[in-house]
Design a protein around this motif. Structure first.
Motif, PDB file in Angstrom:
ATOM      1  N   PRO A 271       0.803  -1.220   0.000  1.00  0.00           N
ATOM      2  CA  PRO A 271       0.000   0.000   0.000  1.00  0.00           C
ATOM      3  C   PRO A 271       0.843   1.281   0.000  1.00  0.00           C
ATOM      4  O   PRO A 271       0.380   2.326  -0.421  1.00  0.00           O
ATOM      5  CB  PRO A 271      -0.818  -0.105   1.291  1.00  0.00           C
ATOM      6  CG  PRO A 271      -0.829  -1.557   1.624  1.00  0.00           C
ATOM      7  CD  PRO A 271       0.473  -2.105   1.126  1.00  0.00           C
TER       8      PRO A 271
ATOM      9  N   ASN B 212       6.208   0.999  -1.835  1.00  0.00           N
ATOM     10  CA  ASN B 212       7.655   0.936  -1.589  1.00  0.00           C
ATOM     11  C   ASN B 212       8.403   0.557  -2.869  1.00  0.00           C
ATOM     12  O   ASN B 212       7.957  -0.317  -3.615  1.00  0.00           O
ATOM     13  CB  ASN B 212       7.958  -0.115  -0.500  1.00  0.00           C
ATOM     14  CG  ASN B 212       7.856   0.466   0.891  1.00  0.00           C
ATOM     15  OD1 ASN B 212       7.774   1.674   1.076  1.00  0.00           O
ATOM     16  ND2 ASN B 212       7.866  -0.409   1.888  1.00  0.00           N
TER      17      ASN B 212
ATOM     18  N   TRP C 152      15.519  -0.709  -3.949  1.00  0.00           N
ATOM     19  CA  TRP C 152      16.375  -0.931  -2.778  1.00  0.00           C
ATOM     20  C   TRP C 152      16.936  -2.342  -2.692  1.00  0.00           C
ATOM     21  O   TRP C 152      17.988  -2.560  -2.119  1.00  0.00           O
ATOM     22  CB  TRP C 152      15.800  -0.435  -1.461  1.00  0.00           C
ATOM     23  CG  TRP C 152      14.352  -0.538  -1.107  1.00  0.00           C
ATOM     24  CD1 TRP C 152      13.440   0.460  -1.152  1.00  0.00           C
ATOM     25  CD2 TRP C 152      13.650  -1.663  -0.536  1.00  0.00           C
ATOM     26  NE1 TRP C 152      12.218   0.028  -0.662  1.00  0.00           N
ATOM     27  CE2 TRP C 152      12.326  -1.253  -0.274  1.00  0.00           C
ATOM     28  CE3 TRP C 152      14.012  -2.967  -0.214  1.00  0.00           C
ATOM     29  CZ2 TRP C 152      11.352  -2.104   0.282  1.00  0.00           C
ATOM     30  CZ3 TRP C 152      13.050  -3.819   0.339  1.00  0.00           C
ATOM     31  CH2 TRP C 152      11.743  -3.382   0.577  1.00  0.00           C
TER      32      TRP C 152
ATOM     33  N   ALA D 165       3.405  -8.688   4.698  1.00  0.00           N
ATOM     34  CA  ALA D 165       4.068  -8.659   3.392  1.00  0.00           C
ATOM     35  C   ALA D 165       3.172  -9.059   2.218  1.00  0.00           C
ATOM     36  O   ALA D 165       3.465 -10.026   1.510  1.00  0.00           O
ATOM     37  CB  ALA D 165       5.348  -9.493   3.429  1.00  0.00           C
TER      38      ALA D 165
ATOM     39  N   LYS E 180      10.362  -8.375   2.953  1.00  0.00           N
ATOM     40  CA  LYS E 180      10.206  -7.809   4.296  1.00  0.00           C
ATOM     41  C   LYS E 180      11.522  -7.902   5.082  1.00  0.00           C
ATOM     42  O   LYS E 180      11.884  -6.984   5.812  1.00  0.00           O
ATOM     43  CB  LYS E 180       9.083  -8.593   4.979  1.00  0.00           C
ATOM     44  CG  LYS E 180       8.905  -8.345   6.417  1.00  0.00           C
ATOM     45  CD  LYS E 180       7.751  -9.203   6.909  1.00  0.00           C
ATOM     46  CE  LYS E 180       7.845  -9.371   8.398  1.00  0.00           C
ATOM     47  NZ  LYS E 180       6.709 -10.052   8.971  1.00  0.00           N
TER      48      LYS E 180
HETATM   49  S1  SF4 Z   1       6.671  -5.829   3.875  1.00  0.00           S
HETATM   50 FE1  SF4 Z   1       6.084  -5.420   1.746  1.00  0.00          FE
HETATM   51  S2  SF4 Z   1       3.947  -4.686   1.822  1.00  0.00           S
HETATM   52 FE2  SF4 Z   1       4.794  -4.528   3.897  1.00  0.00          FE
HETATM   53  S3  SF4 Z   1       5.586  -2.421   4.000  1.00  0.00           S
HETATM   54 FE3  SF4 Z   1       7.305  -3.734   3.399  1.00  0.00          FE
HETATM   55  S4  SF4 Z   1       7.339  -3.639   1.150  1.00  0.00           S
HETATM   56 FE4  SF4 Z   1       5.298  -2.882   1.822  1.00  0.00          FE
END
Ligand code: SF4
Ligand SMILES: Cc1cc2nc3c(=O)[nH]c(=O)nc-3n(C[C@H](O)[C@H](O)[C@H](O)COP(=O)(O)OP(=O)(O)OC[C@H]3O[C@@H](n4cnc5c(N)ncnc54)[C@H](O)[C@@H]3O)c2cc1C
Length: 502
Positions: A59, A62, A67, A99, A118
């Motif tokens: 959401p 990212n 990265w 995730a 994650k």
């Molecule tokens: S684990 Fe995945 S869905 Fe959760 S904040 Fe990190 S990048 Fe976003």
């Protein structure tokens, strides 16, 4: 250029969890740091596919492939910068997010092994601390506008940081004695040690955010006072109204509690110990609540239930049953029901499950059994089938399937019914909808002009990643409402839903 063959050379690997006998003898986090070699290897598995579906799964949007590649090449400072461009608090999501990005990873198609996104995220977040700490960002000239944020969970804190960094004066009001929302006293230390919150709060304070704890808005100060002091208000009060089962015989017995009562009491003991103060796990009225030596029954199958299980193990339970109304989910994605890249219905094993306890699926409690003194001594359950008819859930017990489980402590972790009914709502002129949440217009304002809403209070009980995303988006809307220069990033709009096929 990312390594297009990394996933062919390396399998998905996570760091080993601390051994069960060791970790249940303390409250420290279950996962040790992964180590640079492992994490660079795992980041190498990301092939930077043409359309990164992981972006849609997350959401926050990212920039995962970016990265991953920066970690692969050892460019840690740039990775820290890239991650913080979209996520205020990756140390929380990296530890706690389920995730959905990994469910949407292209490597997961056809039962493959997604990148450990994650894990890479948390290692980058921790690298930020190791490489000079969470330095405050330089704050621009004050805009002269001021914002009240009510509620200090991840939604309120993300909004506060975004607004302070845009030059607005921000005050966060929190009724509890410490800042953090559910991160502070809801989620146990074995999932999130509280030093991570404290470090981030120091950064927010250095960037100018003011914190006022022990202030219940609507009780200790009125909405009118808050509105008079500030140009805009963000409500981020969470969805803390626990669902109950008042119709079940024996619900009133001693020893039958809401799960949150157990978690908050236990987490306060850990917090006191960290401050060198001895404490007992007690309810707000002083009644002890502790699983030591007790048979525990946890009703529910989600995060809250798993957290109660981990707490019970660390308190020295005599044995735990965790009950779920629904049948045991499959181990792997049912592609017909939940096609990639949606979030699949699969059996989720939390670290607490490998620590002990028995999971019982497709059962419902028929009665909490009295020991003759008003204290619960057992739980009578029946096997059930569950179906949906006209949008309603019909639970049918199977005749002759009843049995009793021993129970000295019963914890209800059966979900939340939205934000609490509290004086603040009427005072600000906002209402709960049929789900118990507070609706937002497309610009995140509630029915009351200048009063915005974000996080679980708007979405209903959800996830940290959604709370941060909504906090960032609501901050962008407030910045524009206040006539701020330029735009802040808004990763979601109020209508945005998780990726789903149905
Ligand atoms: S684990 Fe995945 S869905 Fe959760 S904040 Fe990190 S990048 Fe976003
Ligand atoms: C036990 C448990 C475990 C969880 N585990 C996970 C997990 O592992 N991963 C994950 O992604 N999500 C998890 N969640 C969900 C996640 O914690 C929430 O989605 C998230 O915290 C919501 O953030 P928020 O900022 O909207 O609200 P909250 O974190 O609920 O914060 C709301 C704050 O508002 C304050 N408040 C309310 N009314 C007032 C008032 N009138 N005046 C002042 N302050 C007020 C409250 O005291 C509270 O501190 C878990 C939830 C629970 C209950």
């Amino acid at each position: 250029m990312p390594d297009p063959n990394g996933f062919l050379r390396y399998d998905r690997r996570l760091p080993a969890r601390r051994p069960v006998p060791v970790r249940i003898s303390d409250w420290r986090e279950v996962y040790p740091p992964a180590g640079e070699e492992l994490i660079r290897e795992q980041a190498t598995r990301c092939m930077d596919c043409g359309i990164p579906f992981c972006h849609d799964g997350c959401p926050l949007g990212n920039r995962i492939p970016d990265w991953n590649d920066l970690v692969r090449t050892g460019n840690w400072d740039a990775a820290v910068e890239s991650l913080h461009a979209t996520n205020n608090f990756p140390e929380f999501t990296g530890r706690l997010c389920p995730a959905p990005c990994e469910a949407a990873c292209v490597l997961g198609i056809g039962g493959g092994q997604p990148v450990t996104i994650k894990q890479v995220e948390v290692e980058i977040a921790d690298a930020a601390v190791a490489r000079g700490g969470l330095r405050p960002r330089p704050v621009p000239a004050p805009t002269g506008r001021s914002v009240a944020v009510v509620g200090s969970g991840p939604a309120g804190l993300a909004a506060a940081q975004q607004l302070a960094r845009a030059g607005h004066a921000v005050t966060v009001y929190e009724r509890d004695d410490a800042i953090g929302g559910l991160l502070r006293y809801g989620i146990p230390d074995f999932k999130l040690e509280k030093q991570h919150i404290d470090r981030r709060l120091a950064q927010l304070a250095a960037e100018g955010v003011q914190f006022r704890t022990g202030v219940d808005v609507g009780v200790d100060v009125t909405a009118e006072q808050v509105r008079a002091e500030h140009d805009a208000v963000l409500l981020a009060c969470g969805a803390l109204q626990g669902r109950d089962t008042l119709e079940t015989p024996g619900r009133q017995l001693r020893g039958v509690h809401q799960a949150m009562a157990h978690l908050v009491a236990a987490n306060r003991v850990v917090a006191a110990a960290d401050d060198g103060r001895p404490a007992l796990a007690v309810l707000p009225d002083g009644t002890p609540i502790d699983a030591a030596g007790k048979h525990v029954v946890i009703i529910g199958g989600g995060d809250t239930a798993a957290d109660c299980l981990g707490v019970a193990h660390r308190q020295g339970t005599a044995g735990v049953h965790q009950l779920d109304l629904y049948p045991e989910p499959p181990q792997t994605r049912d592609a017909a029901r939940d096609p990639w890249p949606t979030w699949p219905w699969v059996l989720r094993n939390y670290p607490a499950h490998e620590e002990g306890g028995e999971r019982v699926f497709a059962v419902a409690v028929q009665e909490f059994v009295d020991d003759g003194t008003g204290q619960v001594k057992g739980v009578r359950i029946a096997e059930v089938s569950v179906e949906k008819r006209d949008g309603r859930r019909i639970v049918t017990p199977l005749p002759g399937s009843e049995r009793e489980l021993p129970a000295d402590l019963v914890l209800l972790a059966i979900g939340f019914e939205g934000t609490e009914q509290q004086p603040l709502l009427e005072q600000f002129g906002v209402r709960r909808n049929a789900r118990g949440a507070v609706d937002a217009r497309p610009d995140w304002q509630t029915d009351a002009d200048g009063v915005f809403v974000a996080g679980d209070m708007h979405r209903g009980a959800s996830l940290i990643v959604w709370a941060i995303a909504e906090g960032r988006a609501a901050a962008a809307a407030i910045h524009s409402y206040l006539g701020g220069v330029g735009e802040l990033p808004a990763p979601v709009d109020p209508a945005r839903q998780p990726l789903a096929a149905r």
